[in-house]
Motif scaffolding. Structure first.
Motif, mmCIF file in Angstrom:
data_model
loop_
_atom_site.group_PDB
_atom_site.id
_atom_site.type_symbol
_atom_site.label_atom_id
_atom_site.label_comp_id
_atom_site.label_asym_id
_atom_site.label_seq_id
_atom_site.Cartn_x
_atom_site.Cartn_y
_atom_site.Cartn_z
ATOM 1 N N THR A 24 -29.674 -48.458 116.111
ATOM 2 C CA THR A 24 -29.758 -49.769 117.150
ATOM 3 C C THR A 24 -29.886 -50.965 116.319
ATOM 4 O OG1 THR A 24 -31.205 -48.222 118.277
ATOM 5 C CG2 THR A 24 -31.525 -50.623 119.014
ATOM 6 N N GLN A 25 -29.165 -52.164 117.036
ATOM 7 C CA GLN A 25 -29.010 -53.387 116.194
ATOM 8 C C GLN A 25 -29.726 -54.409 117.164
ATOM 9 O OE1 GLN A 25 -25.147 -54.811 115.067
ATOM 10 N NE2 GLN A 25 -25.544 -56.547 116.582
ATOM 11 N N TRP A 26 -30.585 -55.289 116.437
ATOM 12 C CA TRP A 26 -31.426 -56.353 117.063
ATOM 13 C C TRP A 26 -31.335 -57.662 116.574
ATOM 14 C CZ3 TRP A 26 -35.233 -54.419 120.650
ATOM 15 C CH2 TRP A 26 -35.580 -53.204 120.667
ATOM 16 N N LEU A 47 -25.850 -48.926 118.855
ATOM 17 C CA LEU A 47 -24.565 -48.880 118.371
ATOM 18 C C LEU A 47 -23.735 -47.788 118.045
ATOM 19 C CD1 LEU A 47 -24.879 -51.633 115.645
ATOM 20 C CD2 LEU A 47 -23.974 -51.901 117.845
#
Length: 85
Positions: A24-26, A47
């Motif tokens: 997961t991208q933040w 992602l």
């Protein structure tokens, strides 16, 4: 990578795999004081998820305190290490 808590989940949820990968991208912002960081994360997006029935959508916002590694390229939260890339 996350191991399955029960072996029986492999066939039921992940096509026989014993673990699944989830990335997961933040977007993050925060304040640093010494080796401590107060981080606020938003706009999370998945992602990669190799076991879709086990990955949940990212929360809208997160807030947590982290401790930076000695080089400043990693941070640790509750035993989990995050690496800057």
């Amino acid at each position: 990578s996350q191991a399955l808590p029960l072996a029986s989940w492999a066939d039921r949820f992940c096509g026989g795999a014993t673990k699944w990968d989830w990335v997961t991208q933040w977007q993050v912002e925060g304040k640093v004081k010494g080796r401590k960081a107060d981080i606020k994360a938003s706009n999370g997006q998945s992602l990669l998820c190799t076991c879709p029935s086990k990955c949940t959508p990212p929360k809208e916002k997160l807030s947590f305190d982290l401790e930076m590694g000695a080089t400043g390229r990693t941070v640790e939260y509750e035993g989990i290490v995050f690496e800057r890339r």
